[in-house]
Design an enzyme around this catalytic site. Sequence first.
Site, PDB file in Angstrom:
ATOM      1  N   GLY A   1      70.243  36.818 143.460  1.00 35.36           N
ATOM      2  CA  GLY A   1      69.359  36.896 144.624  1.00 35.36           C
ATOM      3  C   GLY A   1      70.096  36.851 145.952  1.00 35.36           C
ATOM      4  O   GLY A   1      69.494  36.683 147.007  1.00 35.36           O
TER       5      GLY A   1
ATOM      6  N   GLY B   1      66.628  40.683 138.264  1.00 35.41           N
ATOM      7  CA  GLY B   1      65.599  39.911 138.958  1.00 35.41           C
ATOM      8  C   GLY B   1      64.861  40.791 139.943  1.00 35.41           C
ATOM      9  O   GLY B   1      63.974  41.569 139.580  1.00 35.41           O
ATOM     10  N   GLY B   2      65.237  40.707 141.203  1.00 35.87           N
ATOM     11  CA  GLY B   2      64.527  41.392 142.287  1.00 35.87           C
ATOM     12  C   GLY B   2      64.222  42.858 142.011  1.00 35.87           C
ATOM     13  O   GLY B   2      63.099  43.325 142.256  1.00 35.87           O
TER      14      GLY B   2
ATOM     15  N   HIS C   1      68.245  29.903 131.948  1.00 33.73           N
ATOM     16  CA  HIS C   1      68.457  30.471 133.286  1.00 33.73           C
ATOM     17  C   HIS C   1      68.926  29.364 134.240  1.00 33.73           C
ATOM     18  O   HIS C   1      68.443  28.238 134.171  1.00 33.73           O
ATOM     19  CB  HIS C   1      67.172  31.128 133.798  1.00 33.73           C
ATOM     20  CG  HIS C   1      67.431  32.038 134.959  1.00 33.73           C
ATOM     21  ND1 HIS C   1      67.656  31.552 136.224  1.00 33.73           N
ATOM     22  CD2 HIS C   1      67.559  33.390 135.036  1.00 33.73           C
ATOM     23  CE1 HIS C   1      67.896  32.582 137.031  1.00 33.73           C
ATOM     24  NE2 HIS C   1      67.847  33.701 136.342  1.00 33.73           N
TER      25      HIS C   1
ATOM     26  N   GLU D   1      75.267  35.392 134.104  1.00 33.30           N
ATOM     27  CA  GLU D   1      74.742  35.485 135.471  1.00 33.30           C
ATOM     28  C   GLU D   1      75.486  34.501 136.362  1.00 33.30           C
ATOM     29  O   GLU D   1      75.174  33.306 136.361  1.00 33.30           O
ATOM     30  CB  GLU D   1      73.243  35.128 135.484  1.00 33.30           C
ATOM     31  CG  GLU D   1      72.382  36.033 134.621  1.00 33.30           C
ATOM     32  CD  GLU D   1      70.936  36.041 135.083  1.00 33.30           C
ATOM     33  OE1 GLU D   1      70.410  37.135 135.271  1.00 33.30           O
ATOM     34  OE2 GLU D   1      70.349  34.962 135.287  1.00 33.30           O
TER      35      GLU D   1
ATOM     36  N   GLU E   1      68.215  28.798 137.213  1.00 29.69           N
ATOM     37  CA  GLU E   1      67.133  28.191 138.002  1.00 29.69           C
ATOM     38  C   GLU E   1      66.464  27.077 137.212  1.00 29.69           C
ATOM     39  O   GLU E   1      66.067  26.051 137.759  1.00 29.69           O
ATOM     40  CB  GLU E   1      66.131  29.282 138.423  1.00 29.69           C
ATOM     41  CG  GLU E   1      66.748  30.188 139.481  1.00 29.69           C
ATOM     42  CD  GLU E   1      66.177  31.594 139.531  1.00 29.69           C
ATOM     43  OE1 GLU E   1      65.119  31.859 138.935  1.00 29.69           O
ATOM     44  OE2 GLU E   1      66.821  32.450 140.182  1.00 29.69           O
TER      45      GLU E   1
ATOM     46  N   ASN F   1      63.577  40.201 134.726  1.00 30.77           N
ATOM     47  CA  ASN F   1      63.103  38.821 134.816  1.00 30.77           C
ATOM     48  C   ASN F   1      62.281  38.737 136.096  1.00 30.77           C
ATOM     49  O   ASN F   1      62.837  38.713 137.192  1.00 30.77           O
ATOM     50  CB  ASN F   1      64.302  37.867 134.872  1.00 30.77           C
ATOM     51  CG  ASN F   1      63.877  36.420 135.090  1.00 30.77           C
ATOM     52  OD1 ASN F   1      62.691  36.106 135.044  1.00 30.77           O
ATOM     53  ND2 ASN F   1      64.847  35.554 135.327  1.00 30.77           N
ATOM     54  N   TRP F   2      60.968  38.754 135.912  1.00 31.82           N
ATOM     55  CA  TRP F   2      60.097  38.778 137.093  1.00 31.82           C
ATOM     56  C   TRP F   2      60.095  37.440 137.834  1.00 31.82           C
ATOM     57  O   TRP F   2      59.611  37.369 138.959  1.00 31.82           O
ATOM     58  CB  TRP F   2      58.653  39.116 136.683  1.00 31.82           C
ATOM     59  CG  TRP F   2      58.437  40.518 136.203  1.00 31.82           C
ATOM     60  CD1 TRP F   2      59.385  41.495 136.002  1.00 31.82           C
ATOM     61  CD2 TRP F   2      57.184  41.114 135.853  1.00 31.82           C
ATOM     62  NE1 TRP F   2      58.806  42.646 135.557  1.00 31.82           N
ATOM     63  CE2 TRP F   2      57.453  42.453 135.453  1.00 31.82           C
ATOM     64  CE3 TRP F   2      55.862  40.659 135.837  1.00 31.82           C
ATOM     65  CZ2 TRP F   2      56.433  43.324 135.042  1.00 31.82           C
ATOM     66  CZ3 TRP F   2      54.858  41.525 135.429  1.00 31.82           C
ATOM     67  CH2 TRP F   2      55.143  42.843 135.039  1.00 31.82           C
ATOM     68  N   LYS F   3      60.581  36.394 137.195  1.00 25.85           N
ATOM     69  CA  LYS F   3      60.536  35.041 137.782  1.00 25.85           C
ATOM     70  C   LYS F   3      59.084  34.722 138.167  1.00 25.85           C
ATOM     71  O   LYS F   3      58.168  35.189 137.501  1.00 25.85           O
ATOM     72  CB  LYS F   3      61.523  34.922 138.949  1.00 25.85           C
ATOM     73  CG  LYS F   3      62.939  35.363 138.516  1.00 25.85           C
ATOM     74  CD  LYS F   3      64.002  35.049 139.514  1.00 25.85           C
ATOM     75  CE  LYS F   3      65.346  35.549 138.974  1.00 25.85           C
ATOM     76  NZ  LYS F   3      66.468  35.236 139.872  1.00 25.85           N
TER      77      LYS F   3
ATOM     78  N   SER G   1      72.080  40.390 141.324  1.00 23.06           N
ATOM     79  CA  SER G   1      72.055  41.481 142.313  1.00 23.06           C
ATOM     80  C   SER G   1      72.426  42.835 141.714  1.00 23.06           C
ATOM     81  O   SER G   1      73.090  43.653 142.351  1.00 23.06           O
ATOM     82  CB  SER G   1      72.947  41.147 143.514  1.00 23.06           C
ATOM     83  OG  SER G   1      72.495  39.962 144.141  1.00 23.06           O
TER      84      SER G   1
HETATM   85  P1  13P Z   1      68.615  39.129 141.009  1.00 24.20           P
HETATM   86  O1  13P Z   1      68.730  40.441 140.279  1.00 24.20           O
HETATM   87  O2  13P Z   1      67.429  39.039 141.908  1.00 24.20           O
HETATM   88  O3  13P Z   1      69.907  38.752 141.679  1.00 24.20           O
HETATM   89  O4  13P Z   1      68.354  38.009 139.875  1.00 24.20           O
HETATM   90  C1  13P Z   1      69.152  37.975 138.758  1.00 24.20           C
HETATM   91  C2  13P Z   1      68.555  37.019 137.797  1.00 24.20           C
HETATM   92  O5  13P Z   1      68.542  35.828 138.009  1.00 24.20           O
HETATM   93  C3  13P Z   1      67.945  37.573 136.573  1.00 24.20           C
HETATM   94  O6  13P Z   1      67.651  36.564 135.666  1.00 24.20           O
END
Ligand code: 13P
Length: 253
Positions: free
Chosen positions: A174, A235-236, A96, A168, A98, A9-11, A214
């Site tokens: 993050g 994510g990251g 998600h 999640e 967010e 998930n590149w966000k 993470s």
């Molecule tokens: P991180 O891997 O950066 O913690 O993010 C997880 C995430 O929200 C994937 O959708």
Amino acid sequence: MRKKIVAGNWKMNKNLQEGIALATELSVMLAADKPACDVIIGTPFIHLAKISEVIDHKNIRLSAQNCADKASGAYTGEVSAEMVKSTGAEYVILGHSERREYYKETYDILKEKVQLALANGLKVIFCIGESLDEREKGIQNQVVKAELEGSVFNLSADAFKNIVIAYEPIWAIGTGKTATAEQAEEIHAYIRSVIAEKYGRQIAEETSILYGGSCKPSNAAELFSKPDIDGGLIGGASLKAADFKGIIDAWKR
Ligand code: 13P
């Protein structure tokens, strides 16, 4: 048996050129060293059509990170599920935390989005998970059950087969703070039991449940070794091809 999946998930990261470069790098890596799981990348909307042309769809599947809760029409700035599908994307990430938190996406809005995504032939990666406060109160099971009941348990059994669940925990996103493999396994098993109550044992056994928060090359193999953890939503660590490949390779260990 159910699919093993590593999804990125590149966000809101990478401009178009950077995104094409990352997808191309990953595609080249996976052509040389075939993945032992399904690999999905969730890019911003504007990248989808172009990236769809540069990747080998046998090794990488494409996902959006959102779609509109309306089919079409006068909704300035929105992107419909039909538009997402027309780019060559196969998946959409919905629910998600967010989007729930910053864009106030409610159970009902998400229910609409899920239905429109499925009606347009997309598969859905549906995210659920509790906040730190909810975990400290010990109500994480109630939270994830309510999220499922609120937005996806209205689906028919046939439609539900197109849903991938991503657990999640918000406190692990993050933050560098990962749920332990035991903590994740416990709630994944619970999520599977709730799906079994609703749709029966067979569908529950066939549903992929991903862990997100993470997840990185150093902890992926331990998480993925658990019986109810079918992969990760990353994510990251999905923003660097080498890190993402490190997580994909956890399925080979
Ligand atoms: P991180 O891997 O950066 O913690 O993010 C997880 C995430 O929200 C994937 O959708």
